[in-house]
Every structure is written in C-alpha cells, then in structure tokens.
Scaffold this active site. Structure first.
Site: not given
Ligand SMILES: CC(C)(COP(=O)(O)OP(=O)(O)OC[C@H]1O[C@@H](n2cnc3c(N)ncnc32)[C@H](O)[C@@H]1OP(=O)(O)O)[C@@H](O)C(=O)NCCC(=O)NCCS
Length: 387
Positions: A234, A273, A324
């Site tokens: 987050h 996201h 971010d």
């Molecule tokens: C924001 C976030 C938590 C949303 O995630 P989500 O909807 O739960 O999606 P998931 O974490 O389940 O990811 C789905 C797939 O995309 C990939 N993925 C998602 N975000 C990624 C990232 N930042 N870098 C690389 N791969 C990513 C995951 O590894 C996953 O791959 P898989 O299906 O092969 O296992 C996720 O994109 C993330 O962790 N981003 C990085 C943290 C971040 O920048 N947070 C700020 C948000 S404003």
C-alpha cells in the site's frame, strides 16, 4: 479540462476467479460519495471533480476542505480554513517529550502512528460533534510532529519552528529543511498531497471505516489507517520504489537488474494496482513533476533510470507505474529522506480518512462480513492427558 477515461474497472465485470483469490477483489463493500476509482467513464474523481482538474487548478487545502465539507470553499471560507490549520500546527509539550524519547532508529510511520494515538490521550475527541475539529488538528500538527522528531534526532536538540508558512506543503518543507521552500518545490509538494488525499475504499480507508463503524473514536480510526498504510503493498510502495532505484546506477544496468528480478518473479514496487487495469491517472500527473524537479536538481540520471524501468515493465509485464513510482524520484529531488516518503502520504490521506470516518458515522452500520469456514469438522474435546 478534458481527459481520457481509463478502461472500465466496473466491479461487476471482475472475473469470478479473481474473487476466489481472496483480498475482497472486485467486491463492493459499501457506498461512498467521496471519490470513485473504478466507475466507468468517471476516471478518478473527488466528489465529482477530476483528479486532473484538482491537481492543475486546486491547492491541497481546497481539496481537504472539499473532502471534509463536501463542496469547494469560496475565498473567505478557504482563508478561514487555512487560518484554523495554521493555528493548529504547534504540538503539545508532552507529545514533544514523547517524540524526543522515540528512538532515532524508529520508522517514521511508527512515529506518526504513535503521534495519532498519543494526541488522542491529550486532546480526546469526546463527543462526535468535535470530529471536524479533530481532523483539522491532525492535518495541521502531524507535519510538525514528523519534522520535529526527524530534526530532533538529526540535530540532537529540541528546536522551535517558525509556524507561519501559508500552506501545509510549505510548512512541511520549511520545517524539514530549515529554509523557505521555493515556489516550484512547494507546488510540487502540494500536487503530490492532492494526489494522495483520497482513493475510495483502499486498504487503509477500509481499515479506518471498520474502526469507525464500531463507534470508536476518531484517533483510533486514524491510527488504524496509518498501520494499514505502512505496508509496502500500500503506502510503503513509494519508499520501496526509492530503495530499488537507489540500487541502480544507469538505465542499461537497471534494465538488466530488472529482468533478473522479473525472472525470479519478484514484485517491483510502484507498479500495478488492484483496481486500475490500464493506467493510474495519478502517475500521469506526478511524472511530469518528477521530470521537472529531477532536471532542476541534477537528478537526470535518476529520472532516466525510472523511465527505463517503466519501459521494461510495460514491455515485459504489460504493467504501468502507480502514483508511488514517480513520487519516489520527485521526493528525492526535493531532498526528502526516503523513510519520510510514506509519512507524507499520511499527512495528505488524513483528509480522505477523515471524510470517510464522517461519512461512515453519518449512516453507520457495524462492518462485520462473514468468512467462508475451511477448518476441521466438529470434533470432541480431548482432555490434556490424552493429547
Ligand atoms: C498493488 C498490488 C498489491 C495489487 O495486487 P493484486 O491485485 O493483489 O495482484 P497480485 O499481487 O495478485 O498480482 C497479480 C499478478 O501480477 C504480478 N504483479 C503484480 N504487481 C506486480 C509488480 N509490482 N511487479 C511484478 N509483478 C507484479 C504478480 O506477481 C502476480 O503474478 P502471478 O499471477 O504470475 O502470480 C500489486 O500490483 C503490487 O504488489 N504492486 C506493488 C506494490 C505497490 O506498488 N503498491 C502500491 C499500490 S498504489
């Protein structure tokens, strides 16, 4: 101002498989009139105003007023609001003493969590009628508390701050740097505060609303929000993105390192996201500010590395930067220490959390969902001698 609507993210179109992966993915958990992230054709709006318009024409104080009161202020109302915020900047002595005792090694998010909690003991909310006053007090004094703690431990002595800056952005920068910020520094900070102010039912806002729904006090809801925001999935992502960027020396080696990370299925913070599927509109706004500030401060290489990472993430993963990612290079150009990046998010998001707490209280029902039980079948109690 016209802007392109992002691709639809209507929850009803989320796939069933996403929902089965948990995380309340695609689930509508309640209603809000404060902002929408996913409503088709709206883009990101705060009470109907596009984030592009707010960031181009507004100030953070106008946005905070909009969120708290539900409409934009006229010039007299805005000045009165700013005067109230300026009057609430000082921190009480017992809080100052506590800040001096918190170790210099503490994470500043833990410091802010403590500040919110302690202020709740020194200036309790009492009746819910005082909620707006509490939200303004928090908006006003959290920047002072953060920079007081930071400067006290860096300089090893208490110091008095000039509390006369005209805005939260300039107050934060002035107390942090011990000098008057330039116009461009202040505006860049102000825009980032606008972008971070509100974002519908994200994890920290949801946390704050759950706490508010138990009819707990305002400070508890804000303290919980800070705890949820702290994590790297987050708010902590801007700090984590900077830590990654700091490991890169030039665009080519950054590309090579990134490819290695991706081959190991590592997450790259500042990308992706839960709700946005094609782009984060806040990134398109913060990016030109990051470029401008990087160029003005000799951080062109940092910007070039950031852009290369964006290119590679788009090419290799079809992923886009969220707010971010470019906040990191912007804040670095403003010479803000990396551990203070996520706390800046708090200084701004207090406005959105506050508005949500007020909205929750105005039509409250305890938030208490169900869980799908996956534990053992009912079984007999086993006496301790038989285990
Ligand atoms: C924001 C976030 C938590 C949303 O995630 P989500 O909807 O739960 O999606 P998931 O974490 O389940 O990811 C789905 C797939 O995309 C990939 N993925 C998602 N975000 C990624 C990232 N930042 N870098 C690389 N791969 C990513 C995951 O590894 C996953 O791959 P898989 O299906 O092969 O296992 C996720 O994109 C993330 O962790 N981003 C990085 C943290 C971040 O920048 N947070 C700020 C948000 S404003």
């Amino acid at each position: 101002m016209s802007h392109q609507s992002p691709p639809s993210t209507e929850p009803s179109k989320q796939s069933a498989s996403n929902q089965s992966r948990g995380g309340l993915d695609g689930i509508i958990a309640g209603q809000t009139r404060l902002s929408t992230v996913g409503k088709s054709g709206f883009g990101l709006t705060y009470l109907g105003y596009s984030i592009e318009d707010l960031a181009e024409h507004g100030t953070f104080e106008e946005v905070a007023y909009l969120l708290l009161v539900g409409r934009l202020p006229n010039s007299i109302e805005l000045q009165a609001f700013k005067d109230r915020l300026a009057a609430g900047r000082s921190i009480p002595k017992p809080l100052r003493k506590t800040l001096e005792r918190i170790p210099s090694t503490a994470h500043p998010m833990d410091v802010l969590r403590t500040v919110a909690s302690m202020l709740g003991t020194l200036e309790p909310e009492g009746a819910f009628e005082n909620a707006i006053k509490v939200s303004q007090r928090l908006l006003a004094c959290m920047p002072t508390a953060l920079t007081y703690w930071h400067r006290f431990h860096r300089e090893g002595k208490p110091r008095e701050f000039d509390l006369d800056e005209p805005s939260i952005a300039s107050h934060f920068l002035a107390t942090l740097k011990n000098r008057k910020p330039t116009e461009i520094e202040t505006r860049a900070m102000d825009v980032s505060l606008i972008l971070y102010a509100e974002h519908e039912w994200n994890a920290s806002t949801f946390t704050a609303r759950v706490i508010a729904s138990t009819l707990s006090d305002f400070y508890s809801a804000i303290t919980g929000g800070i705890g949820a925001l702290r994590g790297p999935l987050h708010g902590g992502a801007n700090e984590a993105a900077m830590e990654l960027l700091d490991q890169m020396t030039d665009p080519d080696s950054a590309e090579a390192s990134l490819l290695t990370m991706l081959s190991k299925k590592m997450k790259v913070m500042g990308f992706g996201h839960r709700v946005y599927k094609g782009a984060d509109p806040r990134s398109d706004i913060i990016k030109p500010w990051a470029k401008r500030l990087c160029e003005a401060t000799g951080n062109e290489q940092l910007y070039a590395i950031s852009e290369r990472i964006e290119t590679v993430m788009r090419r290799e993963k079809g992923m886009f930067p969220n707010v971010d990612f470019y906040s990191a290079s912007l804040y670095r150009s403003l010479e803000i220490p990396t551990p203070l990046f996520t706390p800046i998010f708090v200084l701004s998001r207090i406005s959105g959390w506050s508005a949500h707490i007020l909205e929750q209280r105005a039509d409250n029902r305890l938030i208490r969902p169900l869980a799908d039980y996956t534990g053992p079948e009912p079984r007999p109690w086993s006496p301790i001698s038989q285990r």
